[in-house]
Design an enzyme around this catalytic site. Structure first.
Site, PDB file in Angstrom:
ATOM      1  N   ARG A  59       0.848  -1.193   0.000  1.00 47.87           N
ATOM      2  CA  ARG A  59       0.000   0.000   0.000  1.00 47.87           C
ATOM      3  C   ARG A  59       0.887   1.247   0.000  1.00 47.87           C
ATOM      4  O   ARG A  59       2.015   1.225   0.488  1.00 47.87           O
ATOM      5  CB  ARG A  59      -0.896   0.008   1.243  1.00 47.87           C
ATOM      6  CG  ARG A  59      -2.027  -0.993   1.185  1.00 47.87           C
ATOM      7  CD  ARG A  59      -2.923  -0.885   2.392  1.00 47.87           C
ATOM      8  NE  ARG A  59      -2.288  -1.343   3.597  1.00 47.87           N
ATOM      9  CZ  ARG A  59      -1.722  -0.568   4.519  1.00 47.87           C
ATOM     10  NH1 ARG A  59      -1.719   0.747   4.378  1.00 47.87           N
ATOM     11  NH2 ARG A  59      -1.174  -1.079   5.587  1.00 47.87           N
ATOM     12  N   TYR A  93      -1.397  -3.526  -6.919  1.00 47.64           N
ATOM     13  CA  TYR A  93      -1.192  -4.229  -5.641  1.00 47.64           C
ATOM     14  C   TYR A  93      -2.509  -4.288  -4.871  1.00 47.64           C
ATOM     15  O   TYR A  93      -3.191  -3.242  -4.711  1.00 47.64           O
ATOM     16  CB  TYR A  93      -0.108  -3.536  -4.790  1.00 47.64           C
ATOM     17  CG  TYR A  93      -0.129  -4.095  -3.375  1.00 47.64           C
ATOM     18  CD1 TYR A  93       0.378  -5.373  -3.119  1.00 47.64           C
ATOM     19  CD2 TYR A  93      -0.715  -3.403  -2.324  1.00 47.64           C
ATOM     20  CE1 TYR A  93       0.296  -5.926  -1.846  1.00 47.64           C
ATOM     21  CE2 TYR A  93      -0.794  -3.946  -1.050  1.00 47.64           C
ATOM     22  CZ  TYR A  93      -0.280  -5.209  -0.817  1.00 47.64           C
ATOM     23  OH  TYR A  93      -0.375  -5.758   0.431  1.00 47.64           O
ATOM     24  N   GLY A  94      -2.835  -5.448  -4.343  1.00 45.98           N
ATOM     25  CA  GLY A  94      -4.111  -5.726  -3.685  1.00 45.98           C
ATOM     26  C   GLY A  94      -4.670  -4.603  -2.831  1.00 45.98           C
ATOM     27  O   GLY A  94      -5.788  -4.130  -3.047  1.00 45.98           O
ATOM     28  N   LYS A 137      -9.604  -2.319   1.719  1.00 45.18           N
ATOM     29  CA  LYS A 137      -9.223  -1.170   2.550  1.00 45.18           C
ATOM     30  C   LYS A 137     -10.011   0.080   2.150  1.00 45.18           C
ATOM     31  O   LYS A 137     -10.385   0.881   2.997  1.00 45.18           O
ATOM     32  CB  LYS A 137      -7.720  -0.898   2.417  1.00 45.18           C
ATOM     33  CG  LYS A 137      -6.839  -2.086   2.799  1.00 45.18           C
ATOM     34  CD  LYS A 137      -7.086  -2.524   4.211  1.00 45.18           C
ATOM     35  CE  LYS A 137      -6.103  -3.612   4.621  1.00 45.18           C
ATOM     36  NZ  LYS A 137      -6.367  -4.075   5.991  1.00 45.18           N
ATOM     37  N   HIS A 156     -10.636  -2.261  11.572  1.00 44.77           N
ATOM     38  CA  HIS A 156      -9.549  -3.115  11.094  1.00 44.77           C
ATOM     39  C   HIS A 156      -9.341  -4.231  12.122  1.00 44.77           C
ATOM     40  O   HIS A 156      -8.371  -4.213  12.881  1.00 44.77           O
ATOM     41  CB  HIS A 156      -8.290  -2.243  10.940  1.00 44.77           C
ATOM     42  CG  HIS A 156      -7.165  -2.892  10.207  1.00 44.77           C
ATOM     43  ND1 HIS A 156      -5.862  -2.481  10.368  1.00 44.77           N
ATOM     44  CD2 HIS A 156      -7.129  -3.900   9.313  1.00 44.77           C
ATOM     45  CE1 HIS A 156      -5.075  -3.214   9.596  1.00 44.77           C
ATOM     46  NE2 HIS A 156      -5.820  -4.083   8.953  1.00 44.77           N
ATOM     47  N   SER A 197      -1.255  -3.693  10.658  1.00 45.52           N
ATOM     48  CA  SER A 197      -0.935  -4.601   9.566  1.00 45.52           C
ATOM     49  C   SER A 197       0.280  -5.458   9.904  1.00 45.52           C
ATOM     50  O   SER A 197       1.257  -4.969  10.479  1.00 45.52           O
ATOM     51  CB  SER A 197      -0.620  -3.795   8.307  1.00 45.52           C
ATOM     52  OG  SER A 197      -1.688  -2.927   8.040  1.00 45.52           O
ATOM     53  N   CYS A 224       0.823  -7.878  12.028  1.00 43.70           N
ATOM     54  CA  CYS A 224       1.110  -8.226  13.434  1.00 43.70           C
ATOM     55  C   CYS A 224       0.532  -9.590  13.774  1.00 43.70           C
ATOM     56  O   CYS A 224       0.416  -9.934  14.952  1.00 43.70           O
ATOM     57  CB  CYS A 224       0.511  -7.195  14.379  1.00 43.70           C
ATOM     58  SG  CYS A 224       1.517  -5.731  14.556  1.00 43.70           S
ATOM     59  N   ASP A 284      -9.493  -9.726   9.007  1.00 46.92           N
ATOM     60  CA  ASP A 284      -8.934  -8.390   8.753  1.00 46.92           C
ATOM     61  C   ASP A 284      -9.908  -7.252   9.045  1.00 46.92           C
ATOM     62  O   ASP A 284      -9.482  -6.190   9.490  1.00 46.92           O
ATOM     63  CB  ASP A 284      -8.479  -8.305   7.284  1.00 46.92           C
ATOM     64  CG  ASP A 284      -7.575  -7.113   7.012  1.00 46.92           C
ATOM     65  OD1 ASP A 284      -6.717  -6.806   7.861  1.00 46.92           O
ATOM     66  OD2 ASP A 284      -7.721  -6.473   5.952  1.00 46.92           O
ATOM     67  N   ARG A 310       1.815 -12.230  -0.920  1.00 47.54           N
ATOM     68  CA  ARG A 310       0.468 -12.467  -0.395  1.00 47.54           C
ATOM     69  C   ARG A 310      -0.195 -13.701  -0.985  1.00 47.54           C
ATOM     70  O   ARG A 310       0.105 -14.104  -2.115  1.00 47.54           O
ATOM     71  CB  ARG A 310      -0.417 -11.259  -0.744  1.00 47.54           C
ATOM     72  CG  ARG A 310       0.020  -9.961  -0.103  1.00 47.54           C
ATOM     73  CD  ARG A 310      -0.493  -9.863   1.295  1.00 47.54           C
ATOM     74  NE  ARG A 310      -0.019  -8.687   1.986  1.00 47.54           N
ATOM     75  CZ  ARG A 310      -0.703  -8.087   2.968  1.00 47.54           C
ATOM     76  NH1 ARG A 310      -1.877  -8.546   3.344  1.00 47.54           N
ATOM     77  NH2 ARG A 310      -0.200  -7.052   3.597  1.00 47.54           N
TER      78      ARG A 310
HETATM   79  C1  OXD Z   1      -3.008  -4.602   5.612  1.00 49.76           C
HETATM   80  C2  OXD Z   1      -3.619  -5.764   4.946  1.00 49.76           C
HETATM   81  O1  OXD Z   1      -2.076  -4.007   5.059  1.00 49.76           O
HETATM   82  O2  OXD Z   1      -4.533  -6.357   5.533  1.00 49.76           O
HETATM   83  O3  OXD Z   1      -3.467  -4.259   6.704  1.00 49.76           O
HETATM   84  O4  OXD Z   1      -3.220  -6.100   3.826  1.00 49.76           O
HETATM   85 MN    MN Z   2      -5.191  -5.359   7.302  1.00 49.76          MN
END
Ligand code: OXD
Ligand code: MN
Length: 591
Positions: free
Chosen positions: A78, A206-207, A215, A235, A257, A259, A284, A376
C-alpha cells in the site's frame, strides 16, 4: 469454443448503466466486459490471464486451482503517501490523512484516466461486502482493466449477480474505478470521495490499493458511512472461542498490519487445551452494529483472506496452510521448477534453486529473499478448516470482547483489561506498534496507530474517537475492552511469550473475564490476571517468573509512553475528545 454468453451487460439498474456509460466514455476501453461471478467466467478469465502471462498455472496436482502472479517490483505494498481522503474541508479528513479538495482531485484524475483503457478491456465487477441479506451489507461496483483484480475480487468478495439482487433499483452503491495505466508511481493515486461513496485508484495493481472492496470501501469509505449510520467499520479480526462445555464467545481484535491477525484468527489451541476450539469469522475487517438486544453484532464483510505469506507454516498457522492448498492466487512468492511455490519460513526443505519474486534465479546463497516480505495469498475463506458456522450469517455474531494490540518489544504487558468503555477507547486510541513491511515505510520504528486504523480511517481521527465514545449510548451490553502484546522481549532480545497457538491461554482469561469467572488484579493500567489465572501448564520450560516478566509494569517505561502519546494528542488537538485527555491524566495519576 469461447462462451459467447459471457461478458454481456447483465443489469437493468439505470444508475449502474449510466455510470458505466460515463466511465466508458472517459476511459475509452476497446471492450466492456460485464462480470457475473459464474464458474464459466472464472474459467474463461483464468485461461486468458494464463495465456497473456499475467498468471502462471501452478502444479495442479499439488495445488489444484492455484495460480501465481508477479507484480511490478515498484508496486508491492500500500502507498500511504499516495492515498487521499477528498472531503470538502481539510479538517474533515483530519491531520492523519492526506487531504485533497474533491474538485481538484477529480479534475486531476479525469486527466490521468482519460483514454487510459484504450486498447484494453474494462471489466465491470459487481460485488457485495457482507453476506447477502445482512442490514450491514454494502454493494460495490469496481470498473477495472486488470484481469488479476477481477480474479482476486472473486476470491475476496461475494462477486457477481448477487450484488445486483441486493441493490435492486437503488443507486446506493460504491463507485470504484481502477486504471492500471503503466504502473508509474508518479501517477499512483488511491483517492477516496466519502461524500460521493466513490473511489479512484490509478497506476497500481497491488491488492491493498486496487481490490477496492477491502481497505478502500470496507475501511476508509466504510468508517465514514459507519459514523453517519451509527455502526463501526474496523480493522479487526473476528473469532469464536468454543470451550469444552460448548460455550461460545466471540471476540474482535485490532492489530496493525502484519502483526499476526490472520494467525490469531485461525489459531489452533495446544494439546493442553483439549476440547477448546477457535473458529474464524474474519481475519482483517469487522463491521459491527448494536443489535436489538443491546449487544454489538459483527460481520466480516469479506469472503476471502489476503494474507502475508512469508512465515506461514504448520507451526505459525496450520489452518492457513490448509486454506492455501487450493483455489489460491499467490503473489510475489518464489516459484520452483516443479510448478510449486516457496517462501522464507515455509515447511520443508529450502529449494536448491528457484525463481525469486522478480523472476530471477535464486539459490540459498543469494543475498536477497526469494519471496517478497509482503508477498500475499488470496484464498477463499470457505477453504478454512476452522471457518465459523456463522461466518456467512446475515445477523453477524455477538461480540463479548474487543482486543487492541500492537507489536511492542517493551512497555506493554501481555494482557490487561481496561476499566470501562471510555478507558478502552483511550487504550485503543493510543495504540503504538513497530512498523512492518505491509506499507511502504521504514521498518521497525514505533508509530502510533490508533485502533490500527491510522492508514484506514476515512475522516478526522479525533471525530472517529468521538464516534467510538458515543457508541456506548447505543449498547446496553457493550463488549469488554482488553489490550494484548505478544511481542515483548527480554534484555537478551528473546520473546517473553511463545505466541501463536499458545495465545489461547490469554484468550481463555479474556473469555473468563467476560463470563464472570476470572477475578483478576487491579493495577494502574487496568485489570491483569491474578496469579494462576493464566494457565502455563504444558508450556515447556515456561516459568511463572517469565510470565511475571511479560506482565511487568515498569514505571519508567510508562512515563515515557505517556510522554510519547503527546505527539498524537498534539496532532489531533483540535478534534480530540476531552474524555481521552482525562483518561491520560487518570493513568498518570494512577502510575
Ligand atoms: C493490511 C492488509 O495491510 O490487511 O493491513 O493487507
Ligand atoms: Mn489489514
Amino acid at each position: 469454443m469461447p462462451d459467447t454468453s459471457l461478458g454481456k451487460c447483465n443489469t437493468t439498474n439505470t444508475a449502474v448503466l449510466t455510470w458505466v456509460e460515463e466511465m466508458t466514455k472517459l476511459c475509452q476501453p476497446d471492450t466492456v466486459y460485464w462480470c457475473d461471478g459464474s464458474e464459466a467466467e472464472k474459467e474463461a478469465l483464468t485461461g486468458e490471464a494464463v495465456q497473456r502471462g499475467i498468471l502462471i498455472k501452478l502444479n495442479q496436482e499439488k495445488l489444484p486451482g492455484c495460480y501465481y502472479h508477479r507484480s511490478n517490483p515498484n508496486d508491492v505494498a500500500r502507498v500511504e503517501d499516495r492515498t487521499f481522503i477528498c472531503t470538502e474541508s481539510k479538517e474533515d479528513a483530519g491531520p492523519t490523512n492526506n487531504w485533497a479538495a474533491p474538485k481538484e482531485m477529480y479534475r486531476k484524475l479525469i486527466t490521468v484516466v482519460n483514454g487510459a483503457m484504450c486498447g484494453r478491456t474494462m471489466y465491470v465487477v459487481p460485488y457485495l461486502m457482507g453476506p447477502p441479506g445482512s442490514p450491514l451489507t454494502k454493494v460495490g461496483m469496481e470498473l477495472t482493466d486488470s484481469i488479476y483484480v477481477v480474479l482476486s475480487m472473486r476470491v475476496m468478495t461475494r462477486m457477481g449477480l448477487a450484488a445486483y439482487q441486493h441493490l435492486g433499483d437503488d443507486d446506493g452503491f460504491n463507485r470504484g474505478l481502477h486504471c492500471m495505466l503503466d504502473l508509474n508511481p508518479e501517477n499512483r493515486y488511491i483517492a477516496h470521495f466519502p461524500v460521493n461513496n466513490a473511489i479512484i485508484s490509478t497506476s497500481s495493481n497491488y491488492g491493498g490499493n486496487v481490490l477496492l472492496g477491502k481497505k478502500c470501501l470496507a475501511l476508509r469509505i466504510g468508517s465514514y458511512l459507519a459514523r453517519n449510520e451509527g455502526w463501526l467499520a474496523e480493522h479487526m479480526l473476528i473469532l469464536g472461542v468454543e470451550s469444552p462445555t460448548g460455550e461460545k464467545t466471540y471476540v474482535a481484535a485490532a492489530f496493525p498490519s502484519a502483526c499476526g491477525k490472520t494467525n490469531f484468527a485461525m489459531m489452533i489451541p495446544p494439546a493442553r487445551f483439549k476440547g477448546w476450539k477457535i473458529t474464524t469469522v474474519g481475519d482483517d475487517i469487522a463491521w459491527m452494529r448494536p443489535g436489538p438486544d443491546g449487544r454489538l453484532y459483527a460481520i466480516n464483510p469479506e469472503a476471502g483472506y489476503f494474507g502475508v505469506v512469508p512465515g506461514t507454516n504448520s507451526k505459525s498457522n496450520p489452518n492457513a496452510v490448509a486454506t492455501i492448498q487450493r483455489d489460491t492466487i499467490y503473489t510475489n512468492v518464489a516459484l520452483t521448477d516443479d510448478g510449486n511455490v516457496w517462501w522464507e519460513g515455509k515447511d520443508g526443505d529450502v529449494p536448491n534453486e528457484c525463481l525469486d519474486w522478480k523472476g530471477n534465479k535464486w539459490t540459498p546463497a543469494s543475498k536477497e529473499k526469494a519471496a517478497h516480505a509482503n508477498s500475499r495469498f488470496a484464498a477463499p475463506m470457505a477453504n478454512n478448516p476452522a471457518l465459523d458456522a456463522l461466518a456467512n450469517d446475515a445477523h453477524g455474531v455477538p461480540i463479548s470482547a474487543i482486543i487492541f494490540g500492537g507489536r511492542r518489544s517493551d512497555t506493554m504487558p501481555l494482557v490487561f483489561q481496561t476499566f470501562n468503555w471510555i478507558h478502552g477507547v483511550y487504550v485503543g486510541a493510543t495504540m503504538g506498534s513497530e512498523t512492518t513491511a505491509a506499507a511502504m515505510s521504514a521498518v521497525g520504528q514505533i508509530r502510533r496507530d490508533p485502533m490500527a486504523m491510522l492508514p484506514f480511517c476515512g475522516y478526522n481521527m479525533g471525530d472517529f474517537f468521538r464516534h467510538w465514545i458515543n457508541m456506548i449510548r447505543l449498547m446496553k451490553h457493550p463488549p469488554r475492552i482488553f489490550n494484548v502484546n505478544w511481542f515483548r522481549k527480554d534484555t537478551d532480545g528473546k520473546f517473553l511469550w511463545p505466541g501463536f497457538g499458545e495465545n489461547v491461554r490469554v484468550l481463555k482469561w479474556i473469555v473468563d473475564r467476560c463470563n464472570g469467572r476470572a477475578i483478576g488484579m487491579e493495577t494502574p493500567l487496568g485489570w491483569i490476571p491474578a496469579p494462576g489465572e493464566i494457565d502455563i501448564q504444558g508450556l515447556d520450560g515456561y516459568s511463572a517468573d517469565r510470565l511475571a516478566k511479560v506482565q511487568d509494569i515498569v514505571s519508567d517505561e510508562w512515563r515515557n509512553e505517556i510522554h510519547l502519546q503527546d505527539e498524537l494528542f498534539m496532532k489531533l488537538h483540535s478534534s480530540l475528545p476531552k474524555e481521552l485527555i482525562y483518561q491520560r491524566e487518570l493513568l498518570a495519576a494512577r502510575l
